[in-house]
Design a protein around this motif. Sequence first.
Motif, mmCIF file in Angstrom:
data_model
loop_
_atom_site.group_PDB
_atom_site.id
_atom_site.type_symbol
_atom_site.label_atom_id
_atom_site.label_comp_id
_atom_site.label_asym_id
_atom_site.label_seq_id
_atom_site.Cartn_x
_atom_site.Cartn_y
_atom_site.Cartn_z
ATOM 1 N N ALA A 37 0.815 -1.211 0.000
ATOM 2 C CA ALA A 37 0.000 0.000 0.000
ATOM 3 C C ALA A 37 0.851 1.265 0.000
ATOM 4 O O ALA A 37 0.403 2.311 -0.467
ATOM 5 N N LEU A 77 -1.520 2.381 6.436
ATOM 6 C CA LEU A 77 -1.228 1.043 5.929
ATOM 7 C C LEU A 77 -0.048 1.060 4.964
ATOM 8 O O LEU A 77 -0.023 1.818 3.993
ATOM 9 N N ALA A 130 -5.893 -4.034 -0.564
ATOM 10 C CA ALA A 130 -5.343 -2.819 0.043
ATOM 11 C C ALA A 130 -5.135 -1.768 -1.039
ATOM 12 O O ALA A 130 -4.676 -2.075 -2.149
ATOM 13 N N ASP A 161 -1.430 -6.663 8.962
ATOM 14 C CA ASP A 161 -1.120 -5.395 8.313
ATOM 15 C C ASP A 161 0.140 -4.822 8.933
ATOM 16 O O ASP A 161 0.341 -4.907 10.155
ATOM 17 N N ARG A 210 0.188 -5.540 3.420
ATOM 18 C CA ARG A 210 -0.760 -6.518 3.967
ATOM 19 C C ARG A 210 -0.381 -7.902 3.486
ATOM 20 O O ARG A 210 -0.040 -8.098 2.306
#
Length: 287
Positions: free
Chosen positions: A29, A96, A89, A109, A99
């Motif tokens: 992410a 974040l 994600a 995460d 993941r």
Amino acid sequence: MPELPEVEALRGFLADACVGKTVARSELAAFTALKTFRIPLSALNGLEVDGVERRGKFVCLSIGGLWLVFHLARGGWLTWKDAMPVAPARPGRGPLAARVVFDDDTGFDLTEAGTQKRLALYVVDALDEVPGIVTLGPDPLGDDFTAQTLDGILSAAGRAQLKGVLRDQRIIAGIGNAYSDEILHAARLSPFKPSNGLDDAERATLYAAIRTELADAVARSAGLAARELKGDKKLNLRVHGKTGQPCPVCGTPIAEVSFADRSLQYCPGCQTGGKPLADRRLSRLLK
């Protein structure tokens, strides 16, 4: 910042939670978090986790012949979920970073709070491909970290301040800002004392403090879920982050020295003969 005890607890938690599971999805992410590019993160998909190790503050997952390695830096953390989101994600400005979802829909995460994004993620064939691991000093809880090892470190460090030597990952792996404060308080040593200025008794006391403080913290953290580790760490610190509170040993108010991006805490009564340490941004250290 997670240090050796918390990272060791995360290693144990992940070993129990995901060894034997197969990676179903691995998603990035925050693109700046991934520091390697030859092997994509998606290469982990379909591979089984066969072990979890720790190197200093690095967590290392062995996955089907590859390694997924991460360093949580100052603001990073791992959140385990028994039921991961189905939706992929999405990159964005949120916390974040990455993941990992396993074949039973559990997973974790990697998140990072704050504006300074330093969490680092690596996908490699071998651990010596991670620059930060190659340069690590000895593990202070390893069997090879003896009193003689510490003697050599202190002698080689010359007049470098004890606080900086303990925090330098190239010299000793795994100790950060918080536990260096705790170790020096237990050893009754000034954080700014020159490393080569310790007598034999002080060196022995420092060695015992390193081993005891870290081993006790590891023992306290063992078996805790990832979500419980931060609170447990804060609860058991005596001086770090306790500015103005009474020292639990002598009752002297805990003092602080601030720097540009961090601070240290110490007890003047226990560690500096009652004398405060000057802020080195403004004046010379008071001895």
